[in-house]
Motif scaffolding. Structure first.
Motif, PDB file in Angstrom:
ATOM      1  N   ASP A 147      31.394  35.600  43.948  1.00  0.00           N
ATOM      2  CA  ASP A 147      32.618  35.888  44.308  1.00  0.00           C
ATOM      3  C   ASP A 147      33.219  34.730  45.408  1.00  0.00           C
ATOM      4  O   ASP A 147      32.247  34.360  46.414  1.00  0.00           O
ATOM      5  CB  ASP A 147      33.003  36.940  45.066  1.00  0.00           C
ATOM      6  N   ALA A 148      34.221  34.092  45.057  1.00  0.00           N
ATOM      7  CA  ALA A 148      34.621  32.784  46.114  1.00  0.00           C
ATOM      8  C   ALA A 148      35.443  33.064  47.175  1.00  0.00           C
ATOM      9  O   ALA A 148      35.774  32.295  48.273  1.00  0.00           O
ATOM     10  CB  ALA A 148      35.649  32.039  45.065  1.00  0.00           C
ATOM     11  N   ALA A 157      36.417  38.319  37.895  1.00  0.00           N
ATOM     12  CA  ALA A 157      36.963  37.329  38.820  1.00  0.00           C
ATOM     13  C   ALA A 157      38.191  36.951  38.381  1.00  0.00           C
ATOM     14  O   ALA A 157      38.237  36.214  37.068  1.00  0.00           O
ATOM     15  CB  ALA A 157      35.928  36.261  39.306  1.00  0.00           C
ATOM     16  N   ALA A 158      39.292  36.704  39.067  1.00  0.00           N
ATOM     17  CA  ALA A 158      40.583  36.161  38.439  1.00  0.00           C
ATOM     18  C   ALA A 158      41.673  36.091  39.518  1.00  0.00           C
ATOM     19  O   ALA A 158      41.543  36.892  40.623  1.00  0.00           O
ATOM     20  CB  ALA A 158      41.176  37.202  37.351  1.00  0.00           C
ATOM     21  N   PHE A 213      39.511  44.131  44.230  1.00  0.00           N
ATOM     22  CA  PHE A 213      39.600  45.658  44.072  1.00  0.00           C
ATOM     23  C   PHE A 213      38.739  46.389  42.916  1.00  0.00           C
ATOM     24  O   PHE A 213      37.798  47.258  43.366  1.00  0.00           O
ATOM     25  CB  PHE A 213      41.124  45.749  43.489  1.00  0.00           C
ATOM     26  N   ILE A 214      38.882  45.852  41.664  1.00  0.00           N
ATOM     27  CA  ILE A 214      38.195  46.625  40.697  1.00  0.00           C
ATOM     28  C   ILE A 214      36.623  46.492  40.594  1.00  0.00           C
ATOM     29  O   ILE A 214      35.607  47.022  40.361  1.00  0.00           O
ATOM     30  CB  ILE A 214      38.833  46.340  39.460  1.00  0.00           C
ATOM     31  N   GLY A 215      36.362  44.977  41.093  1.00  0.00           N
ATOM     32  CA  GLY A 215      34.861  44.506  41.094  1.00  0.00           C
ATOM     33  C   GLY A 215      34.131  45.386  42.094  1.00  0.00           C
ATOM     34  O   GLY A 215      33.284  45.565  41.698  1.00  0.00           O
ATOM     35  N   LYS A 218      50.034  44.742  45.674  1.00  0.00           N
ATOM     36  CA  LYS A 218      50.236  45.755  44.319  1.00  0.00           C
ATOM     37  C   LYS A 218      51.152  46.796  44.422  1.00  0.00           C
ATOM     38  O   LYS A 218      51.072  47.250  45.637  1.00  0.00           O
ATOM     39  CB  LYS A 218      48.992  46.054  43.593  1.00  0.00           C
ATOM     40  N   SER A 271      44.822  49.087  31.455  1.00  0.00           N
ATOM     41  CA  SER A 271      46.146  49.009  32.077  1.00  0.00           C
ATOM     42  C   SER A 271      46.211  48.989  33.436  1.00  0.00           C
ATOM     43  O   SER A 271      45.071  48.913  34.003  1.00  0.00           O
ATOM     44  CB  SER A 271      46.685  50.568  31.563  1.00  0.00           C
ATOM     45  N   ASN A 272      47.381  49.335  34.202  1.00  0.00           N
ATOM     46  CA  ASN A 272      47.358  49.203  35.549  1.00  0.00           C
ATOM     47  C   ASN A 272      46.426  50.095  36.215  1.00  0.00           C
ATOM     48  O   ASN A 272      46.675  51.371  36.227  1.00  0.00           O
ATOM     49  CB  ASN A 272      48.741  49.487  35.858  1.00  0.00           C
ATOM     50  N   ASN A 273      45.722  49.545  37.077  1.00  0.00           N
ATOM     51  CA  ASN A 273      44.721  50.491  37.932  1.00  0.00           C
ATOM     52  C   ASN A 273      45.269  50.944  39.251  1.00  0.00           C
ATOM     53  O   ASN A 273      46.174  50.177  39.907  1.00  0.00           O
ATOM     54  CB  ASN A 273      43.348  49.535  38.324  1.00  0.00           C
ATOM     55  N   ALA A 298      42.053  37.438  47.997  1.00  0.00           N
ATOM     56  CA  ALA A 298      41.960  38.932  47.583  1.00  0.00           C
ATOM     57  C   ALA A 298      40.575  39.353  47.756  1.00  0.00           C
ATOM     58  O   ALA A 298      40.383  40.534  47.483  1.00  0.00           O
ATOM     59  CB  ALA A 298      42.290  38.863  46.053  1.00  0.00           C
ATOM     60  N   GLY A 299      39.533  38.803  47.883  1.00  0.00           N
ATOM     61  CA  GLY A 299      38.150  38.849  47.820  1.00  0.00           C
ATOM     62  C   GLY A 299      37.765  39.239  49.469  1.00  0.00           C
ATOM     63  O   GLY A 299      38.178  38.668  50.520  1.00  0.00           O
ATOM     64  N   SER A 307      39.600  42.156  30.707  1.00  0.00           N
ATOM     65  CA  SER A 307      41.044  41.627  30.501  1.00  0.00           C
ATOM     66  C   SER A 307      42.109  42.508  30.768  1.00  0.00           C
ATOM     67  O   SER A 307      41.775  43.808  31.396  1.00  0.00           O
ATOM     68  CB  SER A 307      41.237  41.199  29.125  1.00  0.00           C
ATOM     69  N   ARG A 326      43.075  27.477  36.449  1.00  0.00           N
ATOM     70  CA  ARG A 326      41.836  27.046  36.728  1.00  0.00           C
ATOM     71  C   ARG A 326      40.751  28.080  36.644  1.00  0.00           C
ATOM     72  O   ARG A 326      40.000  28.253  36.071  1.00  0.00           O
ATOM     73  CB  ARG A 326      41.988  26.290  38.155  1.00  0.00           C
ATOM     74  N   THR A 327      41.240  29.322  37.406  1.00  0.00           N
ATOM     75  CA  THR A 327      40.224  30.497  37.731  1.00  0.00           C
ATOM     76  C   THR A 327      40.211  31.175  36.453  1.00  0.00           C
ATOM     77  O   THR A 327      39.214  31.463  35.869  1.00  0.00           O
ATOM     78  CB  THR A 327      40.652  31.388  38.750  1.00  0.00           C
TER      79      THR A 327
END
Ligand code: NAD
Ligand code: TYD
Length: 344
Positions: A34-35, A83-84, A12-14, A191, A180-182, A39-40, A126, A101-102
């Motif tokens: 990106d993996a 990435a997260a 989304f944000i990326g 979401k 904050s929340n996007n 979500a990707g 973050s 892990r991620t």
């Protein structure tokens, strides 16, 4: 800052950030690592394939070989790490393993890679969730205690500490943004805002957790992108910047606004069992980034919400494709029992 490695650019944000930077700077080059997890979605970047300033590399940030390969031949000026694993409910109900892990290991692999390859700048994307929950008053500042309350937030806090350690111990030129929340285009419909828009458009129940009075501070995704760009260019090494939309409201108000914009009835709302450990209130104090770096959000909440709803109306095929696939099993697992209990 002409040659950037962006991780998680298919999310989304990326994806919004990649588009924002290519639109804004004619001479920028972006490699997107990106993996392509659930979500990707490369559809989020449709139209960029022909842009020679942009390149996609499929790879896992927690896999040292993938990161070494992309960094080795990149000559990057900076890494911007989006990435997260990003969804709190998944971290609660599907286990925290992939989050650790991620989010933590993946961050450390990137930090090590930056040091080895001499990348001159590292930006960690973050979240306000690392601060935990506020009471009725006050706002998070950069000095607020780190006190995460769910596995997602804890994994992001762990990552922030690794970034701090890389700066303190090894002198890596690293900075952290906590946003904050996007909301906005291309947000995965698990979401709150896209889920409620899609459910309302399909006349399905809108599951509101608990009493719906939990407060989030909403920011339009493009304002987050401009803040990340500002911090990337201007912030001192080792610094942390909060980013917020200055629009903190209870969830139920967001849900009612969506129904109003769409002309749908409030009878679609269902109050369902609360999320465990559900943070009551987030609100950001963004005065440091405003005062130090001259950033401020360019969009009003109401206008951005209307544009977002319009985007989901115009891109129905995008979210319908997502909702018709494996995501349906996730949705049934997460909500079927709660909605039944709520009488839907
Ligand atoms: P998202 O879930 O939409 O996208 C995450 C992206 O990361 C996907 O493209 C996915 O394929 C990729 N990814 C996941 N694991 C990976 C791995 N191991 N290796 C490489 N790629 C991987 O997330 P988002 O909402 O766009 O969030 C992006 C970042 O912003 C995250 O770090 C998140 O913590 C942070 N953030 C999000 C919000 C928000 O409101 N969404 C707010 C503040 C901060
Ligand atoms: P979410 O979009 O998952 O973001 P975060 O947990 O990172 O803040 O949720 C935003 C708020 O909306 C949060 O207080 C939980 C609430 N919520 C619901 O009430 N119902 C839902 O179906 C979802 C997904 C979230």
């Amino acid at each position: 800052m002409k040659n950037l490695l962006v991780t998680g650019g298919a999310g989304f944000i990326g994806s919004n950030f990649v588009r924002y930077m290519l639109d804004r700077y004619g001479d920028v080059r972006i490699t997107n690592l990106d993996a392509l997890t659930y979500a990707g979605n490369l559809e989020n970047l449709a139209g960029l394939e022909a842009d020679e300033r942009y390149r996609f590399v499929k790879g896992d940030v927690a896999e040292p070989d993938d990161v070494a390969a992309v960094l080795a031949d990149g000559g990057f000026d900076a890494v911007v790490h989006f990435a997260a694993e990003s969804h709190v409910d998944r971290s609660l109900h599907h286990g925290a393993g992939t989050f650790i892990r991620t989010n933590i290991q993946g961050t450390q692999v990137l930090l090590d890679g930056c040091r080895t390859c001499g990348v001159a700048r590292y930006l960690q994307v973050s979240t306000d969730e690392v601060y935990g929950s506020l009471g009725a008053e006050g706002r998070f500042t950069e000095g607020s205690p780190i006190a995460p309350n769910n596995p997602y937030a804890a994994s992001k806090a762990g990552a922030d500490f690794m970034v701090r350690a890389a700066w303190k111990s090894h002198g890596l030129n690293a900075v952290i943004t906590r946003c904050s929340n996007n909301f906005g285009p291309y947000q995965f419909p698990e979401k709150l805002i896209p889920l409620m828009i899609a459910n309302a458009l399909e006349d399905k129940p809108l599951p509101v957790y608990g009493d719906g009075k939990h407060v989030r501070d909403w920011i339009y995704v493009i304002d987050h992108c401009s803040a990340v760009d500002t911090v990337l260019r201007k912030a001192e090494p080792g610094s942390v910047y909060n980013i917020g939309g200055d629009h903190d409201v209870p969830n139920i108000e967001i849900v009612r606004l969506i129904l109003k914009i769409l002309g749908k009835p409030e009878s679609l709302i269902r109050f369902v069992d609360d999320r465990p450990g559900h943070d009551r209130r987030y609100a950001m104090d963004s005065s440091k980034i405003q005062d130090d770096l001259g950033w401020s959000p360019a969009h009003t909440f109401e206008q951005a919400m209307r544009e977002t709803v319009d985007w989901y109306l115009a891109h129905r095929d995008w979210w319908e494709r997502i909702r018709s696939g494996a995501y349906r099993d996730y949705y049934d697992g997460m909500y079927a029992a709660r909605l039944k209990q709520a009488g839907a």
